[in-house]
Design a protein around this motif. Structure first.
Motif, PDB file in Angstrom:
ATOM      1  N   VAL A   1       0.842  -1.203   0.000  1.00  0.00           N
ATOM      2  CA  VAL A   1       0.000   0.000   0.000  1.00  0.00           C
ATOM      3  C   VAL A   1       0.876   1.252   0.000  1.00  0.00           C
ATOM      4  O   VAL A   1       0.642   2.202  -0.756  1.00  0.00           O
ATOM      5  CB  VAL A   1      -0.953   0.004   1.210  1.00  0.00           C
ATOM      6  CG1 VAL A   1      -1.635   1.364   1.352  1.00  0.00           C
ATOM      7  CG2 VAL A   1      -2.008  -1.095   1.073  1.00  0.00           C
ATOM      8  N   SER A   2       1.901   1.268   0.841  1.00  0.00           N
ATOM      9  CA  SER A   2       2.822   2.406   0.888  1.00  0.00           C
ATOM     10  C   SER A   2       3.540   2.582  -0.445  1.00  0.00           C
ATOM     11  O   SER A   2       3.715   3.699  -0.941  1.00  0.00           O
ATOM     12  CB  SER A   2       3.846   2.214   2.011  1.00  0.00           C
ATOM     13  OG  SER A   2       3.219   2.176   3.271  1.00  0.00           O
ATOM     14  N   TYR A   3       3.962   1.453  -1.036  1.00  0.00           N
ATOM     15  CA  TYR A   3       4.651   1.470  -2.329  1.00  0.00           C
ATOM     16  C   TYR A   3       3.764   2.117  -3.392  1.00  0.00           C
ATOM     17  O   TYR A   3       4.198   2.998  -4.140  1.00  0.00           O
ATOM     18  CB  TYR A   3       5.002   0.033  -2.706  1.00  0.00           C
ATOM     19  CG  TYR A   3       5.467  -0.182  -4.124  1.00  0.00           C
ATOM     20  CD1 TYR A   3       6.776   0.092  -4.505  1.00  0.00           C
ATOM     21  CD2 TYR A   3       4.593  -0.697  -5.081  1.00  0.00           C
ATOM     22  CE1 TYR A   3       7.203  -0.125  -5.803  1.00  0.00           C
ATOM     23  CE2 TYR A   3       5.012  -0.924  -6.383  1.00  0.00           C
ATOM     24  CZ  TYR A   3       6.316  -0.637  -6.741  1.00  0.00           C
ATOM     25  OH  TYR A   3       6.725  -0.856  -8.032  1.00  0.00           O
ATOM     26  N   MET A   4       2.493   1.698  -3.440  1.00  0.00           N
ATOM     27  CA  MET A   4       1.580   2.248  -4.438  1.00  0.00           C
ATOM     28  C   MET A   4       1.316   3.729  -4.209  1.00  0.00           C
ATOM     29  O   MET A   4       1.345   4.534  -5.138  1.00  0.00           O
ATOM     30  CB  MET A   4       0.264   1.471  -4.427  1.00  0.00           C
ATOM     31  CG  MET A   4       0.355   0.052  -4.928  1.00  0.00           C
ATOM     32  SD  MET A   4      -1.285  -0.695  -5.174  1.00  0.00           S
ATOM     33  CE  MET A   4      -1.976  -0.539  -3.527  1.00  0.00           C
ATOM     34  N   GLN A   5       1.047   4.096  -2.975  1.00  0.00           N
ATOM     35  CA  GLN A   5       0.701   5.482  -2.666  1.00  0.00           C
ATOM     36  C   GLN A   5       1.880   6.426  -2.931  1.00  0.00           C
ATOM     37  O   GLN A   5       1.701   7.510  -3.495  1.00  0.00           O
ATOM     38  CB  GLN A   5       0.238   5.598  -1.216  1.00  0.00           C
ATOM     39  CG  GLN A   5      -1.100   4.926  -0.967  1.00  0.00           C
ATOM     40  CD  GLN A   5      -1.535   5.010   0.491  1.00  0.00           C
ATOM     41  OE1 GLN A   5      -0.730   5.266   1.377  1.00  0.00           O
ATOM     42  NE2 GLN A   5      -2.813   4.790   0.726  1.00  0.00           N
ATOM     43  N   GLU A   6       3.077   6.017  -2.523  1.00  0.00           N
ATOM     44  CA  GLU A   6       4.249   6.864  -2.733  1.00  0.00           C
ATOM     45  C   GLU A   6       4.550   7.021  -4.217  1.00  0.00           C
ATOM     46  O   GLU A   6       4.849   8.126  -4.688  1.00  0.00           O
ATOM     47  CB  GLU A   6       5.462   6.267  -2.010  1.00  0.00           C
ATOM     48  CG  GLU A   6       5.373   6.355  -0.490  1.00  0.00           C
ATOM     49  CD  GLU A   6       6.500   5.590   0.193  1.00  0.00           C
ATOM     50  OE1 GLU A   6       7.391   5.085  -0.534  1.00  0.00           O
ATOM     51  OE2 GLU A   6       6.497   5.516   1.428  1.00  0.00           O
ATOM     52  N   ASN A   7       4.478   5.933  -4.978  1.00  0.00           N
ATOM     53  CA  ASN A   7       4.744   6.004  -6.405  1.00  0.00           C
ATOM     54  C   ASN A   7       3.704   6.843  -7.130  1.00  0.00           C
ATOM     55  O   ASN A   7       4.034   7.637  -8.013  1.00  0.00           O
ATOM     56  CB  ASN A   7       4.797   4.599  -7.009  1.00  0.00           C
ATOM     57  CG  ASN A   7       6.033   3.830  -6.578  1.00  0.00           C
ATOM     58  OD1 ASN A   7       6.931   4.376  -5.945  1.00  0.00           O
ATOM     59  ND2 ASN A   7       6.086   2.556  -6.915  1.00  0.00           N
TER      60      ASN A   7
END
Length: 388
Positions: A53-59
């Motif tokens: 989730v963090s990976y998607m949101q940050e990207n």
């Protein structure tokens, strides 16, 4: 006297466990271990889920911020409204950079319409994402004209900044009545030469040395760089105080990550310092789909600066709006609505799931997690009042 007998009772030492005791102990141990393992797996799954989730949101945040930053500059031409000025585009648009050298603030593409400069790079494993070219001039070098000799095609400037031979630059009249676009034939101390022909060590070419009137290289020019088919295309002198700006043109599209051919990524290609289209730069991975709507001012005859319709790129077929197009053209785009689909790196869902992140868009059936991010950006420079 009577004698009593005392019997001493002793307990024999235990030599092992009975089968029943062993089975009971194993059963209890298995319950404990099952709980520990379940807790471990649950914690691990939760960690992986949160990390994705963090990976998607940050990207997604990085991708949107990067594109939006360029969109806010789209169409900048020294504070002038390019739609209200004569524009002399002397760069040979028949070269390999043709799609990057046009003068509209933005231009979108989809499916088979992606420009040749990056068509083969577009991600096509599942979806058919859009792409977009954003164009503007940059004034970070603050270059000002001190004199201009139109006959010799030489501009004396306060500095040449980062311009190199072949750099595409924009020259804006101090009163915004005339704008010229050309490739620098040669750069020397305090001087920019915009002669006809290729610059030193450059593939950028000018069809004319003239920087006046309203024309581009689709108009036939003679061997001396004169363009008789264009109005006022003879030599034109820009007065002191006019500005020289680097011409910026960037294409954003979804391609295959260089790290993993199963992972999509957001890429950018742009005009580099010698006027060539740069090698693709991977900005951020995990961006899988890219759909764009364009807010168009369709007010008849004269634009009023208000968006009347949001259209896909397929519905905008002309650079300049006219009655025949229903007053729909790339010169009438005032805002851009971005829809990005961010995808997890790994298939983290427990079971195959059907997802359609964008309404009416691609349907995915897999275990990847996805998130839709939507934002609308106003093209501030496109809303400038027409030049007087």
């Amino acid at each position: 006297m009577g004698y009593g007998f005392i019997k001493q009772y002793g307990f024999a030492k235990q030599q092992g466990l009975t089968l029943i005791e062993l089975l009971v102990s194993m059963f209890i141990t298995s319950i404990i271990f099952a709980g520990v393992i379940n807790t471990f797996l649950t914690t691990k799954q939760s960690y992986l889920f949160d990390a994705e989730v963090s990976y998607m949101q940050e990207n997604a945040r990085f991708a949107v911020d990067t594109i939006a930053r360029d969109l806010r500059q789209a169409g900048y031409s020294g504070g002038c409204n390019m739609n209200g000025a004569n524009v002399a585009n002397a760069v040979d648009i028949s070269t390999s950079q043709a799609d990057f050298l046009k003068t509209t603030a933005v231009e979108g593409f989809q499916l088979a319409d992606h420009p040749d400069e990056y068509k083969d790079d577009v991600w096509a494993m599942v979806s058919s994402p859009d792409s977009m070219i954003i164009r503007y001039s940059s004034d970070v070098n603050n270059i000002t004209v001190t004199s201009h000799n139109a006959a010799s095609a030489e501009i004396d400037v306060t500095s040449t900044g980062d311009l190199e031979a072949g750099s595409i630059f924009m020259l804006a009249h101090i009163n915004c009545s005339q704008i010229g676009i050309a490739a620098a034939y040669e750069i020397s101390t305090g001087k920019v030469d915009h002669s006809k022909g290729s610059g030193v060590d450059s593939s950028s070419t000018n069809c004319s040395k003239h920087m006046g009137g309203h024309f581009n290289c689709s108009v036939a020019c003679d061997s001396d760089g004169n363009c008789p088919g264009a109005p006022n295309s003879s030599a034109y002198t820009y007065p002191p105080g006019s500005g020289v700006y680097e011409f910026v043109s960037k294409a954003y599209y979804i391609g295959t990550s260089s790290a993993d051919d199963a992972v999509p990524a957001l890429f950018v290609k742009k005009l580099d310092s010698d006027g060539d289209v740069s090698i693709a730069e991977e900005l951020v991975s995990g961006v899988e789909d890219f759909q764009i709507l364009y807010g168009v001012d369709t007010q008849a005859l004269s634009a009023d600066g208000k968006v009347n319709r949001y259209l896909t790129s397929a519905n905008i077929t002309q650079d300049v709006a006219d009655a025949g197009s229903g007053w729909i053209g790339w010169d009438r785009v005032l805002s851009v609505r971005l829809q990005l689909v961010a995808r997890s790196r790994d298939p983290v869902l427990q079971q195959t799931t059907s997802q359609t992140p964008i309404a009416g868009g691609v349907t995915y059936n897999d275990k990847y997690m996805r998130q839709l991010i939507t934002t609308t950006v106003q093209l501030r420079n496109a809303a400038l009042a027409a030049n007087i």
